[in-house]
Scaffold this active site. Structure first.
Site, PDB file in Angstrom:
ATOM      1  N   VAL B  15      29.122  65.558 100.641  1.00 25.53           N
ATOM      2  CA  VAL B  15      29.177  64.100 100.774  1.00 25.53           C
ATOM      3  C   VAL B  15      28.995  63.681 102.232  1.00 25.53           C
ATOM      4  O   VAL B  15      28.221  62.771 102.541  1.00 25.53           O
ATOM      5  CB  VAL B  15      30.499  63.542 100.208  1.00 25.53           C
ATOM      6  CG1 VAL B  15      30.570  62.030 100.407  1.00 25.53           C
ATOM      7  CG2 VAL B  15      30.636  63.880  98.731  1.00 25.53           C
ATOM      8  N   GLU B 131      35.783  52.719  98.036  1.00 28.05           N
ATOM      9  CA  GLU B 131      34.945  52.572  96.838  1.00 28.05           C
ATOM     10  C   GLU B 131      34.646  53.909  96.183  1.00 28.05           C
ATOM     11  O   GLU B 131      34.633  54.033  94.955  1.00 28.05           O
ATOM     12  CB  GLU B 131      33.637  51.863  97.212  1.00 28.05           C
ATOM     13  CG  GLU B 131      32.665  51.651  96.070  1.00 28.05           C
ATOM     14  CD  GLU B 131      33.217  50.703  95.017  1.00 28.05           C
ATOM     15  OE1 GLU B 131      33.692  51.209  93.992  1.00 28.05           O
ATOM     16  OE2 GLU B 131      33.164  49.471  95.198  1.00 28.05           O
ATOM     17  N   ILE B 138      29.758  54.356  91.092  1.00 27.08           N
ATOM     18  CA  ILE B 138      29.902  53.079  90.373  1.00 27.08           C
ATOM     19  C   ILE B 138      30.685  52.104  91.247  1.00 27.08           C
ATOM     20  O   ILE B 138      31.795  52.422  91.656  1.00 27.08           O
ATOM     21  CB  ILE B 138      30.648  53.272  89.034  1.00 27.08           C
ATOM     22  CG1 ILE B 138      29.916  54.288  88.152  1.00 27.08           C
ATOM     23  CG2 ILE B 138      30.810  51.943  88.316  1.00 27.08           C
ATOM     24  CD1 ILE B 138      30.656  54.601  86.858  1.00 27.08           C
ATOM     25  N   ASP B 203      42.703  64.702  87.921  1.00 26.42           N
ATOM     26  CA  ASP B 203      41.695  63.951  88.683  1.00 26.42           C
ATOM     27  C   ASP B 203      41.542  62.540  88.104  1.00 26.42           C
ATOM     28  O   ASP B 203      41.524  61.535  88.831  1.00 26.42           O
ATOM     29  CB  ASP B 203      40.358  64.706  88.622  1.00 26.42           C
ATOM     30  CG  ASP B 203      39.226  63.938  89.268  1.00 26.42           C
ATOM     31  OD1 ASP B 203      39.202  63.858  90.511  1.00 26.42           O
ATOM     32  OD2 ASP B 203      38.378  63.402  88.529  1.00 26.42           O
ATOM     33  N   LYS B 207      42.389  58.656  89.863  1.00 25.88           N
ATOM     34  CA  LYS B 207      41.454  57.528  89.870  1.00 25.88           C
ATOM     35  C   LYS B 207      42.045  56.347  89.107  1.00 25.88           C
ATOM     36  O   LYS B 207      41.920  55.195  89.521  1.00 25.88           O
ATOM     37  CB  LYS B 207      40.126  57.967  89.255  1.00 25.88           C
ATOM     38  CG  LYS B 207      39.415  59.029  90.098  1.00 25.88           C
ATOM     39  CD  LYS B 207      38.279  59.677  89.317  1.00 25.88           C
ATOM     40  CE  LYS B 207      37.515  60.667  90.184  1.00 25.88           C
ATOM     41  NZ  LYS B 207      36.555  61.464  89.377  1.00 25.88           N
TER      42      LYS B 207
END
Lengths: 440, 440
Positions: B15, B131, B138, B203, B207
């Site tokens: 990333v 984000e 998304i 996980d 979120k």
């Protein structure tokens, strides 16, 4: 807390009334989110005496919305009058000219005058916000303008008109004609008395022009959208679509093509397994193809007072929080000129439904004309009507029967030329039906 | 143009490297959108010598990311180290302490320390943007925080873990076991060597805790999420789901319930016709139920270097444009306290697969125990194995056979009590399988 943010709402129809109520109802959340008290201080509408179920105590009434736009009592004007010219345009121009922010749900105004209005907003140092103009309650403007700045977008497409999707859904599920479904849509309030604007694709074209500009950073070009509506779709096309693994949707599509950007609105065959094919009834959806996120789809309500007000109120909160961001994601001086690609140069798969005379050699004749234009056929389906079959079991009834072709990628120019040649050969009993295929 | 906006990127994995490349590649668009030149001026990672295919000329290297976070050369720190404690937490705290904006993709950090970090950001007057932490590419954080401020949200739910959705998709489409699909997911790099964090739902829970706070304005409560993973799902459950008109997805669901907010992660039966049921493979999706927009669904990539970088870069642009908006949509002082609702009080439909001894009266015994707890059954499916049938055509083989129940809305407490009674009656050959049903 800084000083309160004062709104003037021009137009108190379904959306305007919903906005006035929502701003009051969500006052605590809006002030928490923006750090400012947000309240409606002025309104304007045609008929002062109509009962809208609104508490307008303490709110100044303006008979003339342009007076509201210039009033010292408002920081931002919320234009919900509608229409690309007349009062709506006058109000927005007056507001920007008076240095006031503008929030609008007016797609026709944006599509036709968006660039000039964005420039006026820039010069005045105020915001021009229009989330509600592109897909009602779906936050697609924000997603394109702010959520995908890291992406190069190659295509944006969607179901942008609930009336058309409602009609196509009922035609498919119930085997009804376009005319019958339109009548029901009118009875339910989903379609206007004069439905042309919706069913012939113009509403979708306005919304598409806005999305194109946001996605590609180009000047608005509503006149450059190729537009075709759904009124010529037959129940047989929906049946054939199902058999071939597709659904028919009215899509607005903008995509990068050789030489520019295609903008087109037309009935479209989409794979039944795609996200967009699942969208039924009055619901809208937008899919974005971009280099970093790949595919992103947003599905939600495209119209309705509350859903549209939701988008308007989100814009109001953004403008209240500040700062002023460029209306179309970049300063107007940095927008690229629009660069049209004519439909003749569009390349894609086609569904072609011919009505041919039921004679030997017709399919071969059609296939030959296609081959001459280097159009490859993925499939050919010939259906003999039962009546025709009963009259001549050897297949030479001469009756009109459907012949359906699915092509591999071909240019629209070649497809049209082949169809002209087939017609000149005298093979067709009716004008051909042509529906473009859009792949994921 | 105002002064340039200088980024320090801590963590140069997939990333991080994608962010460094994207900021350079999209420089023109980012400056047009924000009015500022945005550039990476500092980086930090564990291994300086690794070839990442990045041009780091002119960029300052820090061996210690905390030094980067405090450096006078950066205006914002992009934390891409990961993990709820250790280096990631130290970097973010150091950055906020030094008055620098923070952009992070770190869901574990946010879920466990989000409130404290948001408070630290508030005190420093800087942004905390995340984000990428909730659903990868998304733009759901932006949609909840800014796009739906006019709405009261009643439920937010989604497919938030691509590994689980990939495994469930392959189990369904190919009739494979969980173990076989997990092995393939590991071979393809969709699952870690130790897959517990993904497949057991943790996980997704992280979120979900972030989405809950954004949707309902409540304090983060990761410990309050009821978590159940997918490792107990059998191929037979997927077969039964198909026959009953459902698909099985691992959902994170947060909803307003009597007395508070339910937060739960579990395998879920969703109607096959729903938008969320169409989401296959590693793709993620989030659906929001809200009073004004009704239902809004966003579908896109939940992971991957480029997709995650897309969200990080959108945050960077927002922070560069300013102003600082509250991290969770409202000042931390105005967040409501978390108010848990225990799973025993959850009310909904249930799929219950019992493995019973194939004897007369078993179905009646089960139904009686259900009725005693006022649980109404929508359907009962009994499947006799072929082997059992061949042994005793009268249905008294005594072999274990599946008995599947679909209930109408019932509380989890009553369901558990009824199952305990059924077990105590000696009717079960195996522990029962219980999968909650979520309706649109």
């Amino acid at each position: 807390m800084t000083q309160s943010f004062r709104l003037g709402v021009a137009g108190l129809g379904t959306v305007g009334a919903a906005v006035v109520r929502m701003v009051a109802r969500r006052a605590a959340t809006l002030s928490a989110a923006t750090g400012r008290e947000i309240r409606v201080t002025a309104v304007s509408s045609r008929d002062r005496d109509r009962d809208r179920g609104l508490d307008l105590a303490g709110i100044t009434w303006f008979d003339d919305p342009v007076d509201l736009a210039r009033s010292g009592e408002v920081d931002a004007v919320v234009e919900l009058i509608g229409g690309s010219e007349g009062a709506a345009k006058a109000v927005v121009e007056a507001a920007l000219g008076a240095g006031k922010h503008v929030v609008t749900a007016n797609k026709a105004l944006l599509a036709h005058h968006g660039a000039a209005l964005a420039r006026a907003a820039e010069e005045a140092g105020v915001a021009l916000a229009f989330e509600a103009s592109a897909a009602g309650g779906i936050p697609i403007v924000k997603a394109l303008r702010e959520g995908l700045t890291g992406n190069a977008i190659s295509r944006v497409y969607g179901i942008l008109n609930g009336t058309c999707n409602y009609i196509l859904t009922r035609m498919e599920l119930e085997g009804l004609t376009f005319e019958a479904c339109l009548k029901d849509a009118q009875a339910l309030g989903y379609a206007e008395a004069d439905p042309t604007f919706d069913v012939e694709g113009f509403d979708t074209a306005h919304k598409l022009a806005i999305l194109t500009s946001l996605a590609f950073g180009t000047a608005l070009d509503a006149e450059g959208v190729s537009v075709e509506g759904i009124s010529a779709i037959q129940p047989l096309d929906l049946t054939m679509a199902r058999e071939l693994g597709y659904r028919i949707k009215l899509l607005g599509v903008a995509q990068i093509a050789a030489g520019g950007i295609e903008q087109r609105v037309h009935p479209t065959m989409v794979p039944r397994s795609s996200s967009i094919a699942q969208v039924m009834g009055v619901t809208n959806a937008v899919t974005i193809d971009a280099d970093a996120v790949g595919e992103l789809t947003l599905i939600g309500p495209g119209a309705g007072g509350e859903a549209t007000a939701s988008a308007v109120v989100a814009d109001i909160a953004d403008v209240a929080a500040g700062p002023v961001r460029p209306a179309f994601g970049r300063p107007t001086g940095r927008m690229q000129p629009a660069s049209r690609v004519e439909m003749q140069r569009h390349e894609g798969g086609y569904y072609i439904r011919l009505t041919v005379h039921d004679r030997p050699g017709v399919a071969a004749g059609v296939a030959t004309r296609m081959a001459e234009r280097e159009i490859s056929l993925e499939s050919i389906l010939q259906r003999r009507s039962e009546m025709a079959a009963s009259q001549d079991p050897h297949g030479r009834s001469g009756q009109p029967v459907p012949l359906v072709l699915i092509t591999y990628a071909a240019t629209e120019g070649n497809i049209r030329a082949a169809l002209d040649a087939i017609a000149a050969d005298g093979l067709l009993a009716e004008a051909p039906q042509l529906i473009r295929i859009e792949r994921e």
